[in-house]
Design an enzyme around this catalytic site. Sequence first.
Site, PDB file in Angstrom:
ATOM      1  N   ARG A 234       0.843  -1.204   0.000  1.00 17.59           N
ATOM      2  CA  ARG A 234       0.000   0.000   0.000  1.00 17.59           C
ATOM      3  C   ARG A 234       0.880   1.256   0.000  1.00 17.59           C
ATOM      4  O   ARG A 234       0.617   2.210  -0.722  1.00 17.59           O
ATOM      5  CB  ARG A 234      -0.938   0.008   1.228  1.00 17.59           C
ATOM      6  CG  ARG A 234      -1.953  -1.114   1.205  1.00 17.59           C
ATOM      7  CD  ARG A 234      -3.049  -0.898   2.251  1.00 17.59           C
ATOM      8  NE  ARG A 234      -2.592  -1.014   3.635  1.00 17.59           N
ATOM      9  CZ  ARG A 234      -2.572  -2.144   4.326  1.00 17.59           C
ATOM     10  NH1 ARG A 234      -2.989  -3.267   3.784  1.00 17.59           N
ATOM     11  NH2 ARG A 234      -2.162  -2.158   5.585  1.00 17.59           N
TER      12      ARG A 234
ATOM     13  N   GLU B 266     -19.545  15.205   0.523  1.00 18.98           N
ATOM     14  CA  GLU B 266     -19.785  14.220  -0.538  1.00 18.98           C
ATOM     15  C   GLU B 266     -21.047  13.389  -0.312  1.00 18.98           C
ATOM     16  O   GLU B 266     -21.006  12.354   0.349  1.00 18.98           O
ATOM     17  CB  GLU B 266     -18.565  13.278  -0.659  1.00 18.98           C
ATOM     18  CG  GLU B 266     -18.741  12.239  -1.761  1.00 18.98           C
ATOM     19  CD  GLU B 266     -17.557  11.281  -1.912  1.00 18.98           C
ATOM     20  OE1 GLU B 266     -16.648  11.297  -1.055  1.00 18.98           O
ATOM     21  OE2 GLU B 266     -17.550  10.526  -2.891  1.00 18.98           O
TER      22      GLU B 266
ATOM     23  N   LYS C 168     -18.731  17.477  -3.442  1.00 17.81           N
ATOM     24  CA  LYS C 168     -18.307  16.329  -4.265  1.00 17.81           C
ATOM     25  C   LYS C 168     -19.522  15.455  -4.552  1.00 17.81           C
ATOM     26  O   LYS C 168     -19.852  14.555  -3.774  1.00 17.81           O
ATOM     27  CB  LYS C 168     -17.216  15.546  -3.518  1.00 17.81           C
ATOM     28  CG  LYS C 168     -16.759  14.283  -4.252  1.00 17.81           C
ATOM     29  CD  LYS C 168     -15.423  13.786  -3.709  1.00 17.81           C
ATOM     30  CE  LYS C 168     -15.045  12.449  -4.307  1.00 17.81           C
ATOM     31  NZ  LYS C 168     -13.662  12.075  -4.051  1.00 17.81           N
TER      32      LYS C 168
HETATM   33  P1  13P Z   1     -14.396   7.219  -7.112  1.00 26.19           P
HETATM   34  O1  13P Z   1     -13.987   8.309  -8.068  1.00 26.19           O
HETATM   35  O2  13P Z   1     -13.706   5.909  -7.388  1.00 26.19           O
HETATM   36  O3  13P Z   1     -15.881   7.113  -6.983  1.00 26.19           O
HETATM   37  O4  13P Z   1     -13.831   7.613  -5.681  1.00 26.19           O
HETATM   38  C1  13P Z   1     -13.960   8.911  -5.264  1.00 26.19           C
HETATM   39  C2  13P Z   1     -14.144   8.945  -3.800  1.00 26.19           C
HETATM   40  O5  13P Z   1     -13.382   9.584  -3.101  1.00 26.19           O
HETATM   41  C3  13P Z   1     -15.285   8.207  -3.216  1.00 26.19           C
HETATM   42  O6  13P Z   1     -15.445   8.581  -1.882  1.00 26.19           O
END
Ligand code: 13P
Length: 340
Positions: A46, A177, A219
């Site tokens: 990782r 988000e 987001k």
């Molecule tokens: P993805 O663009 O793979 O959806 O991931 C963005 C992200 O930070 C999800 O929390």
Amino acid sequence: MRPKELESVARSLVEEGKGILAADESSPTIEKRFKSIDLPSSEENRRAYRELLFTTPGSSEFISGVILFDETIRQKAKDGTPFPEVLSRQGIVPGIKVDNGAKSLAGFPGEKITEGLDGLRERLSEYREMGARFAKWRAVIAIGDGIPTACCLKANAHALARYAALCQETGLVPIVEPEVLMDGPHTIERCEEVTTAALDLVFSELLEHRVPLEGTLLKPNMVLSGKECPKQADAASVARATVRTLRRVVPSAVPGIVFLSGGQSPEQATLNLSAMNALGRHPWELSFSYGRALQEPVLKEWKGDPARVGVAQKAFYHRAKLNNAARFGKYTKEMEATAT
Ligand code: 13P
């Protein structure tokens, strides 16, 4: 941090032509990603993978910030430099995922609530000490028979607002988000309806919690047809529906909107973003904060092989550059094949 400083960090994250790399996969998620290339998810693998991403030559031309995971913000490059410093030396802003994941919402089968508010104030201060200047909290909204319920939308919007207020108190820019998932057979119209309702509640909670929007980024998901919907909307329709939705519910005080990719292919995510920016000027910057859509080609090239770090970094640079073109509405499919 004063509101002006939060605003200036938020603005720098959506600087013209640039976007965010989401490299904040939790341990179970990174294990899933590594499985796709048959690589065990050891701490060293990782670390090595994140070092590959964060030291890609030239990536700061297109990447404004990187979202880290708790383990990653504490890790170091091979030369001993802590990752947040590896990034900030290149002018890339380090950020941190601070939620504890989406858990089943009691009493509401099939729905989730994101946890992590307990002790959050203390964790945020620690992350700020370690160099983070922004944070991310993801709420998950599923579309299905009778869902989402009003209760699920409200509970998630409320948690997002409490998180955002705590971030600003600590001097971190909150990325808010609320992700409406693309899983399911629903139409693009249904996605638009749910996304509108989710965002409307998020902004009313943010206002109620006295969160200055100038120092906040959103987001969201793009407005898309469900993955199993027989009729798949094209990029022009996705762009129109997404921009229409955002214009209805996102105040222009928000400096930028940084989309998640959510399971779209890298090409699709870039094409859709480009189509939105090609529609003309918008009240906010329309940018990206992609995880999978930036990393898929990188993992495929790397395969966990130290000898392939260089080619994998080229793949990352190329993908970031294509998304830079999308920020100006200038991406074309032909550019996929262009050598970097
Ligand atoms: P993805 O663009 O793979 O959806 O991931 C963005 C992200 O930070 C999800 O929390």
